[in-house]
Design a protein around this motif. Structure first.
Motif, PDB file in Angstrom:
ATOM      1  N   HIS A 193      -4.695  -8.309  -0.627  1.00  0.00           N
ATOM      2  CA  HIS A 193      -3.322  -8.655  -1.037  1.00  0.00           C
ATOM      3  C   HIS A 193      -2.879  -9.860  -0.215  1.00  0.00           C
ATOM      4  CE1 HIS A 193       0.912  -7.728  -2.247  1.00  0.00           C
ATOM      5  NE2 HIS A 193       1.163  -8.308  -1.080  1.00  0.00           N
ATOM      6  N   TYR A 194      -2.572 -10.943  -0.924  1.00  0.00           N
ATOM      7  CA  TYR A 194      -2.091 -12.163  -0.256  1.00  0.00           C
ATOM      8  C   TYR A 194      -0.635 -12.391  -0.664  1.00  0.00           C
ATOM      9  CZ  TYR A 194      -1.523 -17.068   1.015  1.00  0.00           C
ATOM     10  OH  TYR A 194      -1.062 -18.245   1.555  1.00  0.00           O
ATOM     11  N   GLU A 195       0.206 -12.575   0.334  1.00  0.00           N
ATOM     12  CA  GLU A 195       1.622 -12.814   0.048  1.00  0.00           C
ATOM     13  C   GLU A 195       2.197 -13.718   1.138  1.00  0.00           C
ATOM     14  OE1 GLU A 195       5.525 -10.279  -1.454  1.00  0.00           O
ATOM     15  OE2 GLU A 195       3.684  -9.236  -0.845  1.00  0.00           O
ATOM     16  N   ILE A 240      -9.803  -8.004  -6.030  1.00  0.00           N
ATOM     17  CA  ILE A 240     -10.697  -6.910  -5.668  1.00  0.00           C
ATOM     18  C   ILE A 240     -11.877  -7.466  -4.874  1.00  0.00           C
ATOM     19  CG2 ILE A 240     -12.072  -4.980  -6.510  1.00  0.00           C
ATOM     20  CD1 ILE A 240      -8.982  -4.886  -7.051  1.00  0.00           C
ATOM     21  N   TYR A 241     -12.042  -6.973  -3.641  1.00  0.00           N
ATOM     22  CA  TYR A 241     -13.105  -7.408  -2.754  1.00  0.00           C
ATOM     23  C   TYR A 241     -14.026  -6.242  -2.397  1.00  0.00           C
ATOM     24  CZ  TYR A 241     -11.585 -12.191  -1.799  1.00  0.00           C
ATOM     25  OH  TYR A 241     -11.291 -13.527  -1.908  1.00  0.00           O
ATOM     26  N   THR A 295      -1.032  -9.589 -10.879  1.00  0.00           N
ATOM     27  CA  THR A 295      -0.530  -9.593  -9.500  1.00  0.00           C
ATOM     28  C   THR A 295      -0.158  -8.212  -8.988  1.00  0.00           C
ATOM     29  OG1 THR A 295       1.681 -10.127 -10.323  1.00  0.00           O
ATOM     30  CG2 THR A 295       0.292 -11.961  -9.616  1.00  0.00           C
ATOM     31  N   ASP A 296      -0.013  -7.230  -9.874  1.00  0.00           N
ATOM     32  CA  ASP A 296       0.139  -5.825  -9.489  1.00  0.00           C
ATOM     33  C   ASP A 296      -1.100  -5.104  -9.986  1.00  0.00           C
ATOM     34  OD1 ASP A 296       2.646  -5.708  -8.120  1.00  0.00           O
ATOM     35  OD2 ASP A 296       3.634  -6.039 -10.028  1.00  0.00           O
ATOM     36  N   PHE A 297      -2.172  -5.211  -9.234  1.00  0.00           N
ATOM     37  CA  PHE A 297      -3.502  -4.796  -9.671  1.00  0.00           C
ATOM     38  C   PHE A 297      -4.279  -4.403  -8.417  1.00  0.00           C
ATOM     39  CE2 PHE A 297      -7.948  -6.126 -10.732  1.00  0.00           C
ATOM     40  CZ  PHE A 297      -8.158  -5.294 -11.807  1.00  0.00           C
ATOM     41  N   ARG A 298      -4.250  -3.105  -8.075  1.00  0.00           N
ATOM     42  CA  ARG A 298      -4.713  -2.744  -6.733  1.00  0.00           C
ATOM     43  C   ARG A 298      -5.321  -1.337  -6.645  1.00  0.00           C
ATOM     44  NH1 ARG A 298       0.885  -3.728  -6.237  1.00  0.00           N
ATOM     45  NH2 ARG A 298       2.209  -1.873  -6.153  1.00  0.00           N
ATOM     46  N   PRO A 352      -7.422  -8.116   8.399  1.00  0.00           N
ATOM     47  CA  PRO A 352      -7.220  -9.385   7.679  1.00  0.00           C
ATOM     48  C   PRO A 352      -7.548 -10.575   8.568  1.00  0.00           C
ATOM     49  CG  PRO A 352      -5.117  -8.443   8.329  1.00  0.00           C
ATOM     50  CD  PRO A 352      -6.158  -7.420   8.673  1.00  0.00           C
ATOM     51  N   GLU A 353      -8.119 -11.601   7.961  1.00  0.00           N
ATOM     52  CA  GLU A 353      -8.594 -12.742   8.729  1.00  0.00           C
ATOM     53  C   GLU A 353      -7.627 -13.920   8.724  1.00  0.00           C
ATOM     54  OE1 GLU A 353     -12.255 -13.518   6.797  1.00  0.00           O
ATOM     55  OE2 GLU A 353     -13.313 -11.796   7.673  1.00  0.00           O
ATOM     56  N   GLU A 354      -6.848 -14.055   7.670  1.00  0.00           N
ATOM     57  CA  GLU A 354      -5.987 -15.227   7.520  1.00  0.00           C
ATOM     58  C   GLU A 354      -4.527 -14.806   7.397  1.00  0.00           C
ATOM     59  OE1 GLU A 354      -7.220 -18.175   7.737  1.00  0.00           O
ATOM     60  OE2 GLU A 354      -9.358 -17.665   7.581  1.00  0.00           O
ATOM     61  N   ARG A 355      -3.639 -15.700   7.787  1.00  0.00           N
ATOM     62  CA  ARG A 355      -2.204 -15.476   7.631  1.00  0.00           C
ATOM     63  C   ARG A 355      -1.883 -15.240   6.158  1.00  0.00           C
ATOM     64  NH1 ARG A 355       2.131 -19.368   7.313  1.00  0.00           N
ATOM     65  NH2 ARG A 355       4.122 -18.414   7.923  1.00  0.00           N
ATOM     66  N   GLY A 356      -1.074 -14.210   5.895  1.00  0.00           N
ATOM     67  CA  GLY A 356      -0.705 -13.868   4.522  1.00  0.00           C
ATOM     68  C   GLY A 356      -1.577 -12.812   3.889  1.00  0.00           C
ATOM     69  N   GLU A 357      -2.733 -12.504   4.505  1.00  0.00           N
ATOM     70  CA  GLU A 357      -3.639 -11.510   3.941  1.00  0.00           C
ATOM     71  C   GLU A 357      -3.310 -10.104   4.415  1.00  0.00           C
ATOM     72  OE1 GLU A 357      -7.788 -14.036   3.304  1.00  0.00           O
ATOM     73  OE2 GLU A 357      -7.625 -12.575   4.942  1.00  0.00           O
ATOM     74  N   ASN A 358      -3.546  -9.126   3.553  1.00  0.00           N
ATOM     75  CA  ASN A 358      -3.488  -7.699   3.880  1.00  0.00           C
ATOM     76  C   ASN A 358      -4.711  -7.037   3.264  1.00  0.00           C
ATOM     77  OD1 ASN A 358      -0.390  -6.810   4.743  1.00  0.00           O
ATOM     78  ND2 ASN A 358      -0.463  -8.654   3.483  1.00  0.00           N
ATOM     79  N   ILE A 359      -5.302  -6.102   3.990  1.00  0.00           N
ATOM     80  CA  ILE A 359      -6.400  -5.300   3.438  1.00  0.00           C
ATOM     81  C   ILE A 359      -5.766  -4.034   2.859  1.00  0.00           C
ATOM     82  CG2 ILE A 359      -8.632  -4.253   3.854  1.00  0.00           C
ATOM     83  CD1 ILE A 359      -8.596  -7.219   4.459  1.00  0.00           C
TER      84      ILE A 359
END
Length: 451
Positions: free
Chosen positions: A112-114, A123-124, A153-156, A86-93
């Motif tokens: 996933h950003y939280e 979706i990336y 938001t629950d889509f992964r 992950p590149e930014e704070r709050g991101e998860n791969i």
């Protein structure tokens, strides 16, 4: 320093501090830190690339990266470091899959950003020519195009597959009207995906579907999928989360699936989030050889690592039954055991002809495989901090059983793999085998002496 280099630098130092006492020998496990779901399993460029959910900085889950293994035969493997970070704070791969397209390995994942009360799941896609270095990060689907009853938001866990000339992406989700798990199917150009249809809701996916993966198996369409908070049903769904086979006939044009049956994949307390290997020449699944909602000994004991993959399992359908067997490549690592002791890494073949049991006694505990109206695995005294007794649905007197041991894991394949029970065990010094009742020990082999 970018996040990828930071993670690799940390691993280079921290892996030498890991306590290897209970490290598995022929199951893939992280060099350090936390590991969960298999991701992006694919045969590409003449080798298997197996990615996974990875947090290198602690032996409990944290900000998710993608770790990376490379293997020629699904048994021996090399650790290839971190593939995505992950590149930014709050991101998860978060989890996803991979498919070959346009001359490249295409990895799809959930970004996933939280942070500060805000949560999103998008979706990336990123691409790689060599399976190691990824570029071209882009969002490839607009969540707002989903039907109103599907959670945004629950889509992964996007898992791509090529069917004929078309690409489809299977995604886990939630039907907000019924609060039950569904599988969403997208299609179209891989850089601009469109909503196609939804499968479910399914009670067997609890209140949220996760990690769907598709393969055509012996003339049937098979999905493996996982569900959160699935309600126990008799002898099934005894864990906080569960994984199932969904078997039937898929109609991609009409956007529907005629389901023949849905069945739990593993009766044990240690199996989740399995995925098919894209591009393999046969249907093979790999799962996370752990489970949510339980204690993790290697974390609590400060060993510096947690998690592993299951042994890769080849899937077949025989007379309407779906079977799982360890991949045949494992046989190349078997050598006959010498003497009476059972090694820590072993393949044991048993035959029950009625009630009986086999006890594997170690210096600090034991594990029992028995038959008393169903084959069972008892890890109550296996030093795993959890302990369980799990049983097959089949209740006949006669059962062939194959037991795979690997330092801190056990997988029990019953009746040719019609049912499987998996768990983790933390026993020392190899085993003394004791039998009782109507059971024969057909053979014992050591695994991995050549690794």
């Amino acid at each position: 320093m970018n996040a990828l280099q930071k993670a690799d630098d940390h691993i280079a130092v921290a892996k030498d501090k890991v306590n290897g006492k209970y490290r598995l020998k022929y199951h893939m496990a992280p060099p350090v830190g936390w590991m969960n779901d298999p991701n992006g399993l694919i045969y590409y460029g003449g080798k298997y690339h197996l990615y996974y959910q990875f947090y290198p900085y602690d032996s409990l889950n944290g900000v998710m990266h993608w770790g990376h293994f490379v293997s020629q035969d699904l048994i021996a493997y090399t650790d290839a470091g971190v593939a995505l970070a992950p590149e930014e704070r709050g991101e998860n791969i978060f989890s996803g899959g991979a498919v070959e397209a346009d001359g490249a390995l295409n990895a799809f994942y959930t970004l996933h950003y939280e942070l500060d009360g805000v949560k999103t799941e998008k979706i990336y896609r990123e691409q790689s020519v060599d399976g190691h270095t990824f570029t071209g990060k882009s969002c490839v689907f607009d969540n707002e195009s989903l039907p109103k009853n599907i959670s945004r938001t629950d889509f992964r866990d996007p898992c791509p597959v090529k069917v004929g000339d078309d690409y489809y992406i299977f995604i886990g989700g939630k039907d907000t009207n019924s609060n039950r798990g569904v599988i969403i199917v997208l299609g179209g150009p891989l850089d601009n995906l469109q909503y196609k249809f939804t499968l479910g809701p399914f009670d067997e996916l609890g209140d949220m579907g996760e990690c769907p993966s598709y393969c055509r198996v012996y003339g049937k369409d098979v999905l493996v999928a996982s569900g959160c908070n699935v309600k126990q049903r008799g002898n099934s769904f005894k864990n906080v989360n569960s994984s199932v086979f969904i078997v039937g006939e898929m109609d991609f044009v009409k956007g529907a699936m005629k389901v023949d049956f849905i069945r739990e994949i593993d009766k044990g307390d240690t199996f989740y989030a399995p995925q098919f290997i894209n591009g393999a020449n046969r249907p093979i699944i790999v799962g996370w050889l752990e489970m949510w909602g339980k204690r993790y000994p290697t974390h609590e004991w400060g060993h510096g690592w947690t998690g592993a993959f299951s042994v890769p399992r080849e899937i077949s359908i025989v007379d309407g039954d779906i079977l799982q067997k360890p991949v045949a490549e494992l046989d190349d690592y078997l050598t006959p055991a010498i003497g009476d002791a059972v090694p820590a890494c072993a393949d044991i073949r048993l035959e029950f002809e009625g009630e009986g049991s086999v006890t594997l006694a170690a210096e600090n505990g034991e594990v029992i495989i028995g038959n008393n109206g169903g084959v069972y695995l008892d890890t109550t005294n296996s030093n795993n901090l959890n302990g369980c007794v799990r049983k097959t649905d089949f209740c006949g007197r006669q059962s062939d059983v194959r037991v795979l041991l690997d330092v801190s894991s056990i997988e029990v394949f019953v009746r040719g793999g019609r049912e499987v029970i998996s768990s983790r065990i933390y026993l020392d010094g190899g085993y003394t085998l004791k039998t009782q009742g109507a059971v024969k020990v057909k053979s014992i082999a050591e695994i991995g002496a050549k690794l």
